[in-house]
Motif scaffolding. Structure first.
Motif, short mmCIF file in Angstrom:
data_model
loop_
_atom_site.label_atom_id
_atom_site.label_comp_id
_atom_site.label_asym_id
_atom_site.label_seq_id
_atom_site.Cartn_x
_atom_site.Cartn_y
_atom_site.Cartn_z
N UNK A 493 0.86 -1.18 0.00
CA UNK A 493 0.00 0.00 0.00
C UNK A 493 0.90 1.23 0.00
N UNK A 494 0.64 2.15 -0.93
CA UNK A 494 1.47 3.34 -1.07
C UNK A 494 0.57 4.56 -1.17
N UNK A 495 0.88 5.59 -0.41
CA UNK A 495 0.10 6.82 -0.55
C UNK A 495 0.96 8.04 -0.24
N UNK A 496 0.53 9.17 -0.77
CA UNK A 496 1.19 10.44 -0.54
C UNK A 496 0.23 11.28 0.30
N UNK A 497 0.75 11.96 1.31
CA UNK A 497 -0.12 12.69 2.22
C UNK A 497 0.53 14.00 2.65
N UNK A 498 -0.26 14.88 3.21
CA UNK A 498 0.23 16.22 3.56
C UNK A 498 0.69 16.33 5.00
N UNK A 499 0.45 15.28 5.78
CA UNK A 499 0.81 15.34 7.20
C UNK A 499 1.49 14.03 7.58
N UNK A 500 2.23 14.03 8.70
CA UNK A 500 3.02 12.85 9.02
C UNK A 500 2.24 11.73 9.66
N UNK A 501 0.98 11.93 10.01
CA UNK A 501 0.27 10.91 10.77
C UNK A 501 0.02 9.66 9.95
N UNK A 502 0.10 8.51 10.60
CA UNK A 502 -0.42 7.29 10.00
C UNK A 502 -1.93 7.46 9.96
N UNK A 503 -2.52 7.26 8.83
CA UNK A 503 -3.96 7.47 8.73
C UNK A 503 -4.33 8.86 8.27
N UNK A 504 -3.38 9.62 7.76
CA UNK A 504 -3.70 10.92 7.20
C UNK A 504 -4.53 10.77 5.94
#
Lengths: 517, 517, 517
Positions: A493-504
């Motif tokens: 599973x790979x995703x890009x996110x704006x915040x460091x939280x797991x589950x962002x």
């Protein structure tokens, strides 16, 4: 699963930020000042704080979005409900019960409205507060154990009770200034955000707003002057602006429209100024209409104007001006700086170029709506597996993890960055079983630049030896593909996110450009 | 195209189920009891049945969703409209016309609201009824040919008219019990669902509810006691609960929130109990507000609480407790049993492992929104074709069916199961033409386990020799790929669904996990 | 970027079409007649025209959808706001300011409602006008500089002021006809669309409607007679139909429901007739309810009926009758002709068979929601790139355009057609940069049959030598793949659309069938 003291700290910050988020800010000093000022009416202050703590705590326990929670997003509507109830009603047991119900109701409405408006790019603003208060106040007419508060207006008595003669002295000294009508009205309008009517509280709030952001403050002045001019032109203030109510609607809408949703610019000040007459029509029209239902308009004009002015920008075919804030940094100045920096300094860095997080050819298995994962705020995540020529992902019966082509294959850093989060201790599930307690399984989160994080999940246990703070280069080994977390067969599973939280929540835009590369 | 008597039976069942669906049930005995009890007010009973028959029939003719129709989903709002009109107005020609219009209006609103809320995971509940009745009653003030019913409250007279002295005797005997205030109020609240005010009817409804589900019944008691306690605490029932109106809102909301939308558990009872004060605020607030428009609140608090409490659960980031009902079996007990069974008995059978329904490499052609097929409730279907190295699906000009690589290729059972439906007689279409009368063309539906069905469609005519009831093993030949039904060029349509009907809504979750395998 | 005079012409046409679009028409003669008739009340005519010009101009400057703008879609709600304000209020400076704000407000609400309803297949109709006028009129109670217009009803004086004695003579001659009650009521109902109450204006509007479409006209008669019959049956017109207000709701709803949204047929006339009693319930119910808020219902019943009757058709599982208009041609007759022609003349041409616009194997990179392109109305576009065995789209570092496998590869005509639009002069962007001013970059648009266009974008500069008007055959070279426009790395953008404009909304249905081939 964070240690308890970290959790408590997160929750305490979420409570604090609920205060500043009313002004679209995450500035802790401003937040602390607002918290203090809410106690200018002590009963309201206590009720507001209690409601906020309750909503934040319940939001945490119910498993709602932790990123929204951390910004104060689940607290500020409950805060407003608490302030309003504390201002309007006398303390008592029934009052405490209604406060509890109101805070939880505000939380549920915030979650529901956020879920409905969020995918359209719109924030719920204070609509949840409005929904609760418009139901609670007519309901309270039937709740005979609730008594209306007669004290609310005796503000000086309250002040005396809190600060004694010295505080009163300060207040009288300030009142001795004999503020002219216009600044007096402006400051009282600001204080009305907390259901108060005090130039002094308004002055301190204005100072806090200026501390937080000069842009936001200047927009509030522009809006106030614009509203005054429009009122004069239409004859709404024929008897002078001392009847100028609901002024906070102009101020808040202009800050949102010109300083928060879009990158600040000369055009954004014009856009904010254009919002003023629309807000004025909403203020005048809605107060008349809602009065026929026995309801006050409160912040409804602000909410509707802000959402309308944001939504039409989202729907443009061409965005030649008024660029929208790409990543919300909760400060007009920081939004402007980030935007200008990205554009001017190094155009090619506007989007970090992300490589695929593996070697060889894998195939994307997109999530479907309705599946437990990859929906709503996680819609932009990608799952990868390896397939053979027959389209199968495993050899033999597929009953063992090792049968899967992708199992234990290297997982790589998609770009240079710093490790910000590592989970490595969770077991792999047997094929066909899922771990619904730790959705993401073993996970590594990298920070590539401020506001740009990537995450790989479901890794093999202990396949990563990285620690938070380690630097990685593009292509470095992060771990190997496994079957931990909510994974029924090995996949990445790979995703890009704006915040460091797991589950962002996931970010879509960099993927669309670069994962094809 | 089913034979006429099957159609009639389906429609009759849909009418019957419209009664029990009001209580989220498909229990035929309960439904028959409710049908009977609706005739306690004979005029209302006739109007309710007529409106239900009309809505179900029109829903069938208009081509709306047959699965929703079969559960009574298109009938129960029209039923409520009929009951209300039959209770409030005198019979007559204008009345009959308004009843007809009201039933059709309820159907259209049910379809529209279902189409709008459905993709968000929310049921329309009785909102369509509310929309119709809130328009029809003010409109009726202008319809001078309509006369308000004066009889409605003379319930005993009605009873005498229906059952004569013996029935009255029974009623008096029951009334002779001198029910204590609280059970009396509870039972009258239940009977108010059918616009009646009768402890006797309420008692029989309560018995039916218990017959249908002990969980639902116990939730109704919990909600009633909770509402009473909250009312006492807030002083809403200072003069006693004999003014306790709209009590059905608490009962229905608690059943929905704690027994239908989630798998029943101790936590679900708490969740249902938490719904009570929110419902109470809605009841008190909305009755006050709507009275200012001259409207009664009816079941609006129930609808809003239920949808809110369901929606926030759908929006959770982590679902550590309160798991949602995966497949609605219209009975709390059966939902609980299915869930427990799946989890405890054989974890690996939670999802049947489905193989691809063909040999070799085919490619997925997903439907796009806007295309006639694969949208809304059929969004999770997959179309497969075979492509050559150039990405083409046919050799030569592609003008003949035999030019297509996938044409006449074997179609296989994706798992062990039993054949439940076969259509084999429809002709293949020429390339480029579609059969819009028989969308699915030649089709085989398999049942793999209760609540898990798979369907292959557009098969070649007479390529299957299976009959309903035949057992098949994974990989067995079902037929060959063809071009029957709404298919413009040969392809295989494959979907997983929760019910045996051709045209059922598709299930997404098993596909996402296993079709990658 | 069109030359200025073309832009002006487009905007002028958009203003003109705003008039006829009220009747779902793009007929210029009808539009000009309506523009003229709006000046029967000169103050209203001026205000209507000014508001329309303002909204169209602002819509253009703000970058909203140009295709919607061109049809008058952004002008007609502002037109209605202008006509209403011009009818209700006296001219003056405050009036001018309110008119300006009202026109812009109508534009913003049109964009926002269109953005919200559009993806559900629903038009906003005149809901934006209603939103503005329902806020402006109660707001105006507080705007003391605004004065209510006393002249509105002295229609003959207005006529005299405009046309002097000769015009009055014509009017008196016409009035001398002594129209019977029913046609008189019908014509006055028509004129009420422009807030007038004049059989003469109504007669000219009816003539214009007949000029535009015999089907629309006949539907208006059917609706009027149906409404009369329903009113008689329910006793709504016990004192005769001279109190028959809001009649335009029936007429407009029937035209929309039976002649615009669906292909006209005997069934569509029945469907339109069925809309009448629903509209009647809405008219009677909403006038009563809204009067309690002090608001008139205006065209709300028409809007709600039309949207409901369209939405339920969109939600059908089977569409055995009442086929929806596939491509809106703004004329019932032309919609019918196109549909019949497509079906009867050459079934296999219902969908033109489209080939892929390149040779060899490319891969689809679908846009994600949230990315700047491929959302909302461009959701059905496809991006293509070439990938190697490792899934990479470029060799080497990927820093130069020539590193990309697809760069400079041939782009082909997907079917026979005529070139209708060519842009060839834009430069390629360096890798990683985008041109946000000219989104589509170098582009070729082909017309394959009326209402079916395809578009390829981001071509290499000057790689095409085609000119508008050139004929191409399937597979002909259109140009080569480049990196112009909003493209950060070389790729081919391909879409099918119903109109020739660059930036048209995309069509999904033909792709789903044929791009797999």
């Amino acid at each position: 699963m964070l240690p308890a003291n970290t959790t408590l700290r997160t929750l305490a910050l979420a409570v604090l930020r609920s205060y500043s988020l009313i002004f679209f800010s995450q500035h802790r000093g401003f937040a602390a000042l607002l918290l203090l000022l809410s106690f200018a009416n002590p009963g309201a202050g206590v009720a507001g704080l209690a409601a906020t703590v309750l909503a934040v705590g319940a939001g945490w326990l119910m498993g709602f979005n932790r990123e929204v929670l951390a910004t104060g997003g689940y607290g500020f509507n409950a805060l407003l409900v608490g302030l309003a109830l504390g201002t309007f009603y006398e303390p008592g047991w029934a009052y405490g019960l209604v406060l509890l119900v109101g805070a939880l109701f505000a939380l549920l409405l915030t979650v529901a409205l956020g879920g409905w408006l969020g995918p359209r790019g719109l924030p719920p603003l204070s609509l949840p507060f409005l929904g609760v208060i418009w139901l609670l106040t007519p309901a309270a007419e039937q709740f005979h154990a609730l008594a209306l508060n007669e004290r609310g207006i005796y503000w000086l008595n309250e002040m005396y009770a809190v600060g004694g003669a010295p505080l009163l002295h300060v207040i009288h000294w300030l009142n001795g200034w004999h503020l002219p009508l216009m600044p007096d009205t402006y400051l009282r309008a600001l204080s009305s955000v907390f259901f108060q009517d005090s130039p002094l509280v308004g002055l301190l709030m204005a100072a806090g707003l200026l501390w937080h952001s000069r842009i936001a403050f200047s927009l509030s002045i522009v809006a106030f002057l614009g509203a005054y001019a429009f009122g004069m032109a239409t004859g709404a203030y024929a008897e002078g602006i001392n009847h100028y109510n609901l002024g906070a609607n102009y101020i808040m809408a202009a800050v949102a429209v010109g300083g928060v949703f879009v990158v600040p610019s000369a055009a954004s000040y014009l856009w904010a100024l254009l919002s003023v007459p629309i807000t004025a029509v909403l203020v005048a029209g809605l107060t008349t209409l809602l009065a026929r239902l026995g309801l006050p308009a409160f912040a409804l004009p602000f909410c509707l104007t802000s959402q309308l002015f944001l939504y039409v920008l989202l729907l443009r075919q061409r965005a030649d001006w008024l660029p929208l804030t790409p990543i919300q940094r909760y400060s007009p100045e920081r939004n402007l700086y980030a935007y200008t920096n990205d554009r001017e300094r190094l155009q090619s860095q506007l989007y970090v170029h992300l490589s695929l997080p593996f070697l060889g050819e894998w195939q994307v298995t997109q999530g479907y709506a309705g599946q437990p994962t990859h929906q709503g705020e996680w819609a932009q995540a990608l799952d990868f597996m390896i397939r053979d020529a027959d389209g199968r992902t495993y050899r033999g019966p597929g009953a063992n993890l090792a049968d899967y082509y992708c199992y234990n294959k290297p997982v790589l850093a998609c770009a240079d960055g710093v490790v910000v989060e590592v989970v490595a201790h969770l077991d792999d599930n047997p094929v066909g079983q899922v771990n619904t307690q730790q959705n993401w399984g073993n996970t590594v989160v990298l920070e590539h630049q401020p506001g740009l994080f990537s995450k790989v999940s479901h890794l093999r246990p202990h396949s990563t030896t990285l620690q938070p703070g380690d630097r990685v280069r593009r292509g470095d080994l992060l771990g190997t593909c496994g079957n931990s977390g909510r994974s029924a067969e090995p996949h990445l599973h790979f995703q890009v996110q704006a915040t460091p939280y797991i589950g962002s929540r996931t970010l879509a835009y960099p993927l669309a450009y670069y994962l094809s590369g």
